[in-house]
Design an enzyme around this catalytic site. Structure first.
Site, PDB file in Angstrom:
ATOM      1  CE1 TYR A 157      -3.702   2.531   0.801  1.00  7.04           C
ATOM      2  CE2 TYR A 157      -2.222   3.313   2.515  1.00  7.04           C
ATOM      3  CZ  TYR A 157      -3.355   3.487   1.744  1.00  7.04           C
ATOM      4  OH  TYR A 157      -4.129   4.616   1.907  1.00  7.04           O
ATOM      5  CE  LYS A 161      -3.252   5.540  -1.332  1.00 11.20           C
ATOM      6  NZ  LYS A 161      -4.266   6.204  -2.163  1.00 11.20           N
TER       7      LYS A 161
END
Ligand code: NAD
Length: 262
Positions: A157, A161
């Site tokens: 994740y 980002k």
């Protein structure tokens, strides 16, 4: 109430709930003409209908940000409804809690497909539309504090980002000449359904013992003394969509109550 965004044609992806929904409601309250886009078309239509009921302008559309044809349809819908596209919030995203050594190839691809490729596709198709219109525009991506620091056990994740921050910087360099501003918002720990997914992952992986423990632990040292609500992001979203931010591009603004100080 200020109407800074009167008549601006704005798409928000992942606006069927959570941060996207709250930002979309705030943008509509300032006069924006919204397209509420979500992979969950029913949720998107429910949010759009709520905005219309309170006097705002919005249409709902079912769109998967990781599917180019679907994204083209979403942009066509904004042009059909509002005549052009002025602003897009690339906000849709997914999270998964997995210890570093357990992340599978499939986990990586799933998260990167939505959070990385999905943002790239939406940026490309929106920028093509804005260049064709010839009057600039604003791209606002939802990154995260996880796009500023790598968090374990959210490594894939976090990588996705960081990708959003990189895409923001690269596109700002490429399209400044077209008067297209490209910026990102980096929220901190926001009380939404996504955190319920993250929190459950901590429990399922045996990393915490009870519901909400990870959320509380991550929130413990926030300088302003509380985790974020989606409402905390509305001000900066309206600012980045408005002419007040016309001289800003390539920035990833941390709005986290004081967690990551850079
Ligand atoms: N909640 C947090 O603490 C937090 C912190 C930092 C960044 N973010 C980011 O903010 C954004 C919104 O997060 P949230 O907390 O509101 O999440 P959420 O899970 O509550 O809402 C996400 C929405 O995106 C939609 N979505 C998922 N995949 C999609 C796809 N392929 N195409 C279109 N829509 C899709 C979902 O249906 C859902 O309505 C995400 O990009 C997330 O990574 C969240």
């Amino acid at each position: 109430m200020s109407r800074d965004l009167e008549g601006r044609s704005i798409i928000v992806t992942g606006a069927g709930r959570g941060i996207g929904e709250t930002m979309a409601r705030g943008l509509a309250a300032q006069g924006g003409a919204l397209v509420i886009a979500d992979i969950n078309g029913e949720a998107a239509e429910a949010v759009a209908s709520g905005i219309r009921d309170s006097g705002g302008k919005a249409v709902g559309v079912s769109a998967d940000v990781s599917d180019r044809e679907s994204v083209k349809g979403m942009i066509a819908k904004a042009v059909e409804a509002n005549g052009r596209l002025d602003v897009i919030f690339n906000n849709a995203g997914i999270a998964q809690t997995k210890p570093f050594l357990s992340i599978s190839d499939e986990d990586w691809r799933r998260v990167m497909d939505v959070n990385g490729l999905g943002v790239l596709i939406c940026m490309q198709e929106a920028i093509r539309q804005m260049i064709a219109q010839g009057r600039g525009g604003k791209i606002i991506n939802t990154a995260s504090i996880a796009g500023k620091q790598g968090y374990e056990p959210l490594a894939h994740y976090s990588a996705s980002k960081f990708a959003v921050v990189a895409l923001t910087q690269a596109a700002a360099r490429a399209f400044g000449k077209d008067q297209i501003n490209v910026n990102a918002i980096c929220p901190g720990v926001v009380a939404t359904d996504m955190w319920k997914v993250i929190d459950k992952g901590f429990v399922d992986e045996g990393l915490t013992q009870r519901d909400n423990q990870a959320f509380e632990t991550f929130s413990a040292d926030i300088l302003l003394g509380r985790p974020s609500k989606s409402d905390d992001l509305v001000g900066v979203a309206c600012f980045l969509a408005s002419s007040a931010s016309d001289y800003m591009t390539g920035q990833s603004l941390v709005v986290d109550g004081g967690m990551v100080l850079i």
